[in-house]
Design a protein around this motif. Structure first.
Motif, mmCIF file in Angstrom:
data_model
loop_
_atom_site.group_PDB
_atom_site.id
_atom_site.type_symbol
_atom_site.label_atom_id
_atom_site.label_comp_id
_atom_site.label_asym_id
_atom_site.label_seq_id
_atom_site.Cartn_x
_atom_site.Cartn_y
_atom_site.Cartn_z
ATOM 1 N N LEU A 147 -9.546 8.842 -6.718
ATOM 2 C CA LEU A 147 -9.114 7.457 -6.876
ATOM 3 C C LEU A 147 -9.133 6.778 -5.517
ATOM 4 O O LEU A 147 -9.246 7.432 -4.490
ATOM 5 C CB LEU A 147 -7.699 7.367 -7.471
ATOM 6 N N ALA A 148 -9.009 5.468 -5.510
ATOM 7 C CA ALA A 148 -8.817 4.697 -4.277
ATOM 8 C C ALA A 148 -8.539 3.237 -4.606
ATOM 9 O O ALA A 148 -7.590 2.666 -4.096
ATOM 10 C CB ALA A 148 -10.008 4.805 -3.333
ATOM 11 N N SER A 149 -9.382 2.610 -5.456
ATOM 12 C CA SER A 149 -9.220 1.188 -5.730
ATOM 13 C C SER A 149 -7.814 0.856 -6.217
ATOM 14 O O SER A 149 -7.254 -0.200 -5.866
ATOM 15 C CB SER A 149 -10.244 0.728 -6.766
ATOM 16 N N ALA A 150 -7.227 1.745 -6.995
ATOM 17 C CA ALA A 150 -5.888 1.481 -7.523
ATOM 18 C C ALA A 150 -4.869 1.259 -6.417
ATOM 19 O O ALA A 150 -3.877 0.543 -6.608
ATOM 20 C CB ALA A 150 -5.441 2.646 -8.407
ATOM 21 N N LEU A 151 -5.111 1.826 -5.250
ATOM 22 C CA LEU A 151 -4.137 1.733 -4.160
ATOM 23 C C LEU A 151 -4.030 0.326 -3.596
ATOM 24 O O LEU A 151 -2.996 -0.043 -3.033
ATOM 25 C CB LEU A 151 -4.507 2.713 -3.051
ATOM 26 N N LEU A 169 0.835 -1.200 0.000
ATOM 27 C CA LEU A 169 0.000 0.000 0.000
ATOM 28 C C LEU A 169 0.871 1.251 0.000
ATOM 29 O O LEU A 169 0.617 2.202 -0.764
ATOM 30 C CB LEU A 169 -0.919 -0.018 1.219
ATOM 31 N N THR A 170 1.900 1.284 0.835
ATOM 32 C CA THR A 170 2.802 2.441 0.886
ATOM 33 C C THR A 170 3.503 2.650 -0.446
ATOM 34 O O THR A 170 3.623 3.784 -0.933
ATOM 35 C CB THR A 170 3.828 2.251 2.012
ATOM 36 N N ALA A 198 -12.641 1.718 5.754
ATOM 37 C CA ALA A 198 -12.176 1.481 7.119
ATOM 38 C C ALA A 198 -11.424 2.730 7.569
ATOM 39 O O ALA A 198 -10.508 3.184 6.860
ATOM 40 C CB ALA A 198 -11.268 0.260 7.178
ATOM 41 N N PRO A 199 -11.769 3.310 8.696
ATOM 42 C CA PRO A 199 -11.169 4.598 9.083
ATOM 43 C C PRO A 199 -9.652 4.555 9.230
ATOM 44 O O PRO A 199 -8.966 5.499 8.816
ATOM 45 C CB PRO A 199 -11.862 4.949 10.405
ATOM 46 N N ASP A 200 -9.096 3.477 9.791
ATOM 47 C CA ASP A 200 -7.639 3.418 9.951
ATOM 48 C C ASP A 200 -6.937 3.304 8.605
ATOM 49 O O ASP A 200 -5.853 3.858 8.403
ATOM 50 C CB ASP A 200 -7.253 2.248 10.854
ATOM 51 N N LEU A 201 -7.551 2.573 7.691
ATOM 52 C CA LEU A 201 -7.010 2.475 6.338
ATOM 53 C C LEU A 201 -7.085 3.830 5.647
ATOM 54 O O LEU A 201 -6.109 4.290 5.023
ATOM 55 C CB LEU A 201 -7.789 1.416 5.556
ATOM 56 N N LEU A 202 -8.217 4.485 5.760
ATOM 57 C CA LEU A 202 -8.344 5.823 5.168
ATOM 58 C C LEU A 202 -7.334 6.795 5.760
ATOM 59 O O LEU A 202 -6.750 7.625 5.043
ATOM 60 C CB LEU A 202 -9.762 6.352 5.384
ATOM 61 N N ARG A 203 -7.121 6.717 7.062
ATOM 62 C CA ARG A 203 -6.184 7.632 7.712
ATOM 63 C C ARG A 203 -4.782 7.462 7.138
ATOM 64 O O ARG A 203 -4.074 8.445 6.877
ATOM 65 C CB ARG A 203 -6.189 7.392 9.221
ATOM 66 N N GLN A 204 -4.365 6.219 6.934
ATOM 67 C CA GLN A 204 -3.048 5.974 6.345
ATOM 68 C C GLN A 204 -2.965 6.540 4.932
ATOM 69 O O GLN A 204 -1.967 7.145 4.546
ATOM 70 C CB GLN A 204 -2.749 4.475 6.321
ATOM 71 N N VAL A 205 -4.032 6.332 4.159
ATOM 72 C CA VAL A 205 -4.014 6.785 2.765
ATOM 73 C C VAL A 205 -4.053 8.310 2.686
ATOM 74 O O VAL A 205 -3.333 8.922 1.885
ATOM 75 C CB VAL A 205 -5.178 6.137 1.998
ATOM 76 N N ALA A 242 3.793 5.551 -5.776
ATOM 77 C CA ALA A 242 3.666 5.478 -7.234
ATOM 78 C C ALA A 242 2.554 6.391 -7.734
ATOM 79 O O ALA A 242 2.704 7.077 -8.758
ATOM 80 C CB ALA A 242 3.406 4.040 -7.664
ATOM 81 N N VAL A 243 1.427 6.423 -7.015
ATOM 82 C CA VAL A 243 0.316 7.292 -7.422
ATOM 83 C C VAL A 243 0.744 8.757 -7.382
ATOM 84 O O VAL A 243 0.400 9.536 -8.295
ATOM 85 C CB VAL A 243 -0.905 7.042 -6.510
ATOM 86 N N ARG A 244 1.479 9.142 -6.384
ATOM 87 C CA ARG A 244 1.928 10.536 -6.314
ATOM 88 C C ARG A 244 2.854 10.871 -7.472
ATOM 89 O O ARG A 244 2.803 11.973 -8.014
ATOM 90 C CB ARG A 244 2.594 10.806 -4.964
ATOM 91 N N ARG A 245 3.696 9.908 -7.867
ATOM 92 C CA ARG A 245 4.561 10.144 -9.031
ATOM 93 C C ARG A 245 3.751 10.232 -10.322
ATOM 94 O O ARG A 245 4.109 10.969 -11.246
ATOM 95 C CB ARG A 245 5.600 9.029 -9.156
ATOM 96 N N MET A 246 2.665 9.468 -10.393
ATOM 97 C CA MET A 246 1.862 9.397 -11.610
ATOM 98 C C MET A 246 0.875 10.557 -11.743
ATOM 99 O O MET A 246 0.264 10.727 -12.799
ATOM 100 C CB MET A 246 1.087 8.078 -11.635
ATOM 101 N N THR A 247 0.672 11.334 -10.682
ATOM 102 C CA THR A 247 -0.297 12.429 -10.691
ATOM 103 C C THR A 247 0.385 13.720 -11.094
ATOM 104 O O THR A 247 1.447 14.071 -10.557
ATOM 105 C CB THR A 247 -0.948 12.589 -9.308
ATOM 106 N N ALA A 248 -0.202 14.437 -12.025
ATOM 107 C CA ALA A 248 0.400 15.673 -12.532
ATOM 108 C C ALA A 248 0.528 16.700 -11.418
ATOM 109 O O ALA A 248 -0.356 16.827 -10.556
ATOM 110 C CB ALA A 248 -0.448 16.238 -13.663
ATOM 111 N N PRO A 249 1.627 17.472 -11.403
ATOM 112 C CA PRO A 249 1.775 18.541 -10.423
ATOM 113 C C PRO A 249 0.597 19.510 -10.514
ATOM 114 O O PRO A 249 0.108 19.824 -11.601
ATOM 115 C CB PRO A 249 3.084 19.228 -10.843
ATOM 116 N N GLY A 250 0.139 19.969 -9.367
ATOM 117 C CA GLY A 250 -0.971 20.918 -9.333
ATOM 118 C C GLY A 250 -2.334 20.290 -9.194
ATOM 119 O O GLY A 250 -3.303 20.980 -8.891
ATOM 120 N N LEU A 251 -2.438 18.964 -9.417
ATOM 121 C CA LEU A 251 -3.718 18.282 -9.247
ATOM 122 C C LEU A 251 -3.800 17.697 -7.842
ATOM 123 O O LEU A 251 -2.922 16.942 -7.414
ATOM 124 C CB LEU A 251 -3.881 17.159 -10.273
#
Length: 390
Positions: free
Chosen positions: A250-254, A30-31, A56-63, A36-45
């Protein structure tokens, strides 16, 4: 994924005393996926995390921490209520329009965090009447159709869209916060219909026209303050920041269920698994009352030499370990003790686990109780999931 990986995961579950069907999230993977998602996302978005896919709240908190965002998208009012309580700093965008009667039953305390989605002039009128009668101040995001054709304001009826903008500009109880244009069809349309590039160009052009209408109706300064939400787990990486979009969802991709085994997501790893205890193994399984037919089917390769029955089953998931395991075509689905054909040389035995990859997250993540957090070696935590009603 190697034999060694699933041996470690099985050992971790047994060490944790877990012998029930279990949803596991690999926190190391997940980490890595978040990076990878941050690298794949265009700057400014900005990134908006779709809560239904990680319920799940703990999962969401980590993400949220890993993606550095307080933006969430929600699709279920009971989850909205729980999210507001757990994340008082979150900005929540509804991913689908809610019946006005359901919104009427929501505490006004949520209104400061929630952006309600409106898809039609009729629903806007209903929300306006609710706000006027109750004295509530509702934040509104307009759903715009940029090619999915699942609802929302359309360019063919642009007058409805500009009238909605005008209504929101002038109504003291309703406050326009942005637009949402969803476009998962871009990555899913058959090539015989069009290419992803052409579908993306059409969606971007449609969104640009809606943005231009917003500027024309509200003025450039007001239009510049709005959220322009788009994207999804299969398309977020396609946006380069040059259009009107200010954020992608997004979320499922994670956690990468099998529905997201797409070329554009090759950099991401599967991070969610179902572990199902093996209850029984069977040598030369037989169809009831058909011993000779069963023998013939085995000879023809239509029935296995070995099989197992697991604890539970009938999930939106596919077996991934041991390799070659597959649901029995002869015995069919069972939510109680589902049968899986095994390779002849399989050493699987009662007390071991059969592992699956989910096809999606969303509702499936809610079916197993607390989620097991696996760090590659041990189960380090148990994450409660949202309640379906609240």
């Amino acid at each position: 994924m190697s034999e060694v990986y699933f041996q470690r995961l099985q050992a971790a579950l047994i060490a944790a005393g877990r012998h029930l069907p279990t949803l596991v999230v690999d926190t190391e993977r997940l980490t890595a996926n978040m990076a990878a998602v941050r690298r794949m996302t265009a700057p400014g978005l900005a990134l908006r995390v779709v809560e239904k896919s990680l319920p799940a709240p703990d999962l969401l908190r980590q993400v949220m921490a890993g993606l550095d965002t307080n933006r969430l998208m929600s699709f279920h009012l009971p989850f909205v209520r729980q999210t507001v309580a757990v994340f008082p700093e979150a900005d929540i965008l509804l991913g689908k329009p809610m019946p006005v009667g359901a919104v009427a039953g929501v505490s006004p305390a949520l209104d400061a965090q929630v952006n309600w989605l409106i898809d039609s002039p009729e629903r806007l009128a209903e929300y306006g009447a609710l706000a006027a009668q109750s004295g509530r101040s509702l934040r509104i995001c307009l759903e715009v159709d940029i090619g999915l054709h699942r609802g929302g304001f359309t360019l063919e009826r642009a007058g409805d869209f500009t009238a909605a903008l005008t209504r929101l500009r002038d109504d003291p109880n309703l406050h326009l916060t942005g637009l949402m244009g969803y476009e998962p069809h871009i990555a899913r349309l058959p090539r015989a219909i069009t290419s992803p590039a052409r579908a993306l160009d059409a969606a971007r052009a449609a969104y640009a026209r809606f943005h231009a209408l917003a500027v024309q109706t509200l003025g450039a300064q007001a239009a510049a303050t709005l959220i322009y939400n788009t994207g999804g787990s299969s398309t977020f990486m396609l946006y380069d920041g040059s259009g009107p979009g200010t954020e992608v969802a997004l979320a499922s991709a994670l956690v990468k269920p099998t529905d997201f085994d797409l070329p554009a997501l090759e950099a991401l790893q599967a991070a969610a698994f179902i572990a199902a205890p093996v209850l029984k193994t069977v040598e030369r399984p037989e169809i009831p009352m058909a011993r000779e037919l069963s023998r013939v089917l085995r000879l023809l390769g239509r029935s296995p030499q070995r099989a197992c029955f697991i604890y539970g089953g009938n999930w939106l998931a596919d077996p991934c370990h041991p390799a070659g395991a597959r649901r029995s075509a002869l015995f069919g689905h069972s939510s109680n003790q589902e049968m899986y054909d095994l390779p002849t040389d399989s050493g699987l035995k009662p007390g071991d686990f059969l592992f699956f990859r989910p096809r999606q997250s969303e509702a499936l993540f809610l079916q197993f109780g607390d989620i097991a957090a696996f760090d590659g070696t041990a189960i380090t935590d148990w994450w409660p999931v949202w309640h379906e009603t609240h």
